[in-house]
Scaffold this motif. Structure first.
Motif, short mmCIF file in Angstrom:
data_model
loop_
_atom_site.label_atom_id
_atom_site.label_comp_id
_atom_site.label_asym_id
_atom_site.label_seq_id
_atom_site.Cartn_x
_atom_site.Cartn_y
_atom_site.Cartn_z
N PRO A 151 7.48 9.09 4.57
CA PRO A 151 6.68 9.79 3.56
C PRO A 151 7.48 9.98 2.27
O PRO A 151 8.66 10.31 2.31
N VAL A 152 6.82 9.78 1.14
CA VAL A 152 7.47 9.93 -0.17
C VAL A 152 6.58 10.83 -1.03
O VAL A 152 5.73 10.34 -1.78
N PRO A 153 6.76 12.15 -0.94
CA PRO A 153 5.93 13.07 -1.73
C PRO A 153 6.29 13.10 -3.20
O PRO A 153 5.51 13.56 -4.04
N ALA A 183 20.09 13.99 2.53
CA ALA A 183 19.79 14.53 3.86
C ALA A 183 18.32 14.36 4.22
O ALA A 183 17.98 14.14 5.39
N ARG A 184 17.43 14.47 3.23
CA ARG A 184 15.99 14.30 3.52
C ARG A 184 15.72 12.89 4.02
O ARG A 184 15.02 12.69 5.02
N ALA A 185 16.24 11.91 3.31
CA ALA A 185 16.01 10.53 3.71
C ALA A 185 16.64 10.25 5.07
O ALA A 185 16.04 9.57 5.91
N GLU A 205 0.82 -1.20 0.00
CA GLU A 205 0.00 0.00 0.00
C GLU A 205 0.86 1.25 0.00
O GLU A 205 0.54 2.24 -0.66
N ARG A 206 1.96 1.22 0.75
CA ARG A 206 2.86 2.38 0.79
C ARG A 206 3.44 2.64 -0.60
O ARG A 206 3.53 3.79 -1.05
N ILE A 207 3.84 1.58 -1.28
CA ILE A 207 4.42 1.72 -2.61
C ILE A 207 3.39 2.27 -3.58
O ILE A 207 3.69 3.17 -4.38
N ALA A 208 2.17 1.75 -3.52
CA ALA A 208 1.12 2.23 -4.42
C ALA A 208 0.80 3.69 -4.17
O ALA A 208 0.65 4.48 -5.11
N ALA A 209 0.70 4.07 -2.89
CA ALA A 209 0.37 5.45 -2.55
C ALA A 209 1.44 6.43 -3.02
O ALA A 209 1.14 7.57 -3.38
#
Length: 243
Positions: free
Chosen positions: A125-127, A216-218, A90-94
């Motif tokens: 989170p992956v925007p 740095a974000r990751a 679900e995370r990957i799809a989102a």
């Protein structure tokens, strides 16, 4: 014109209220006695009007603003908690990872940054979809961006606009495309990658240890996730495989 988290939240709230009342942007603008352009820019989060205008906009949809405080970046921690409870698929799809991968087709790339962390199990989170590309493929990537009607991020105005798409031209390596937002790290050579499998799909990703060094974000998101995991023994047992 700078986009901030607050302006994005205000824009989203206004759009939801307008749609709840089945109003067009023009109808809301007429009710609030502002221009349709103002409504559009507020909803996109690229303009934060003065308080009087904000109050008129929300009053036009039978709502009013309230003020509250929360710890800095608490929304990021909340997003991590929410993602932790969701299956990896679900995370990957989102995040739109598969859509971006299919869209990129034969262009050589590997997943990078927070996207690589997500694919390796971290509920972050992956925007935008993060990839690494080699400079030798800049022409093919630019052609792909053109076909996908991309807009490039404008650092000064903090919005996507009509800048040169070629990553060799000055500007952020960040584009809004038909398959979602893409952020690219341009390198002389593709980084060493490992293969991750989810279901029937295989993903080439930058290893997590390398991601933490180069992005740095990751790294910041992973620190937040690990802190939460350390503070919650139940959470540690449930999602301990993310490293």
């Amino acid at each position: 014109m700078t986009t901030t988290r607050l302006s994005t939240l205000l824009g989203d709230a206004l759009r939801r209220q307008r749609e709840l009342h089945s109003l067009t942007q023009r109808e809301l603008a007429d009710r609030a006695e502002v221009s349709q352009t103002t409504v559009a820019r507020v909803e996109r989060g690229v303009q934060t009007p003065n308080m009087a205008t904000l109050e008129r906009l929300f009053a036009a949809v039978d709502a009013q603003l309230t003020v509250g405080l929360e710890p800095l970046d608490a929304h990021v921690d909340a997003a991590i908690v929410e993602l932790t409870a969701r299956p990896v698929a679900e995370r990957i799809a989102a995040a739109g990872v598969d859509k971006a991968m299919d869209g990129l087709g034969d262009i050589p790339f590997v997943f990078d940054g927070p996207t690589a962390a997500l694919l390796q199990g971290a509920p972050v989170p992956v925007p935008a979809v993060d990839i690494a590309l080699a400079w030798r493929d800049a022409d093919a990537f630019t052609e792909w961006l053109t076909r996908k009607y991309a807009h490039r991020w404008h650092e000064k105005w903090q919005e996507f606009g009509y800048l040169a798409l070629d990553p060799r031209e000055p500007g952020a390596h960040r584009w809004q495309t038909m398959v979602g937002e893409i952020r690219a790290r341009m390198l002389d050579e593709l980084p060493e990658a490992i293969e991750i499998r989810h279901g029937e799909r295989r993903y080439r990703v930058v290893p997590l240890a390398e991601v933490e060094i180069t992005d740095a974000r990751a790294a910041g998101l992973l620190r937040r996730y690990r802190r939460q995991r350390a503070e919650s023994p139940l959470g540690a047992r449930r999602v301990g495989s993310a490293g």
